[in-house]
Design a protein around this motif. Structure first.
Motif, mmCIF file in Angstrom:
data_model
loop_
_atom_site.group_PDB
_atom_site.id
_atom_site.type_symbol
_atom_site.label_atom_id
_atom_site.label_comp_id
_atom_site.label_asym_id
_atom_site.label_seq_id
_atom_site.Cartn_x
_atom_site.Cartn_y
_atom_site.Cartn_z
ATOM 1 N N SER A 11 36.811 11.748 2.998
ATOM 2 C CA SER A 11 37.120 10.914 3.766
ATOM 3 C C SER A 11 38.597 10.267 4.219
ATOM 4 O O SER A 11 38.676 9.831 5.432
ATOM 5 N N SER A 12 39.284 10.993 3.621
ATOM 6 C CA SER A 12 40.744 10.657 3.545
ATOM 7 C C SER A 12 41.570 11.447 2.696
ATOM 8 O O SER A 12 41.114 12.326 2.025
ATOM 9 N N ALA A 16 40.004 15.338 2.995
ATOM 10 C CA ALA A 16 40.130 15.477 4.552
ATOM 11 C C ALA A 16 40.978 16.599 5.026
ATOM 12 O O ALA A 16 40.527 17.442 5.712
ATOM 13 N N ARG A 20 39.644 20.408 6.617
ATOM 14 C CA ARG A 20 40.176 20.730 7.927
ATOM 15 C C ARG A 20 40.866 22.135 7.777
ATOM 16 O O ARG A 20 40.490 23.173 8.573
ATOM 17 N N ASN A 37 31.608 6.762 7.055
ATOM 18 C CA ASN A 37 31.699 6.196 8.306
ATOM 19 C C ASN A 37 33.149 6.775 8.564
ATOM 20 O O ASN A 37 33.609 6.750 9.792
ATOM 21 N N LYS A 38 34.071 6.799 7.610
ATOM 22 C CA LYS A 38 35.541 7.542 7.804
ATOM 23 C C LYS A 38 35.479 8.764 8.002
ATOM 24 O O LYS A 38 36.627 9.460 8.144
ATOM 25 N N GLU A 40 33.575 10.700 10.526
ATOM 26 C CA GLU A 40 33.230 10.843 11.854
ATOM 27 C C GLU A 40 34.080 11.998 12.649
ATOM 28 O O GLU A 40 33.640 12.788 13.298
ATOM 29 N N ASP A 41 35.279 11.816 12.438
ATOM 30 C CA ASP A 41 36.097 12.668 13.175
ATOM 31 C C ASP A 41 36.411 14.086 12.800
ATOM 32 O O ASP A 41 36.846 14.969 13.424
ATOM 33 N N LEU A 42 35.820 14.159 11.415
ATOM 34 C CA LEU A 42 35.879 15.641 10.974
ATOM 35 C C LEU A 42 34.810 16.518 11.659
ATOM 36 O O LEU A 42 34.810 17.693 11.962
ATOM 37 N N LYS A 43 33.706 15.823 12.491
ATOM 38 C CA LYS A 43 32.727 16.635 13.112
ATOM 39 C C LYS A 43 33.400 17.339 14.128
ATOM 40 O O LYS A 43 32.901 18.229 14.649
ATOM 41 N N LYS A 44 34.391 16.892 14.780
ATOM 42 C CA LYS A 44 34.859 17.495 16.134
ATOM 43 C C LYS A 44 35.719 19.005 15.584
ATOM 44 O O LYS A 44 35.978 19.851 16.263
ATOM 45 N N ASP A 45 36.028 19.040 14.281
ATOM 46 C CA ASP A 45 36.447 20.122 13.671
ATOM 47 C C ASP A 45 35.317 21.143 13.200
ATOM 48 O O ASP A 45 35.567 22.134 12.377
#
Length: 51
Positions: A11-12, A16, A20, A37-38, A40-45
């Protein structure tokens, strides 16, 4: 054959970043953490977030 990685604490921070970098290196990455919830931005990778 595909390489698969499971990253905990994704998550961080180091978790994270590791998720990536492994994704960029061609791994199929599954990410887990307590604060889902933190992540979600990993999904775009193209990282699979485990709920």
């Amino acid at each position: 054959m595909s390489k698969i990685a499971l990253v905990t604490g994704a998550s961080s921070g180091i978790g994270a970043i590791t998720a990536r970098e492994l994704s960029k290196a061609g791994f199929i990455v599954y990410a887990a953490a307590r604060r889902v919830n933190k992540m979600e931005d990993l999904k775009k990778d193209l990282i699979h977030v485990i709920l």
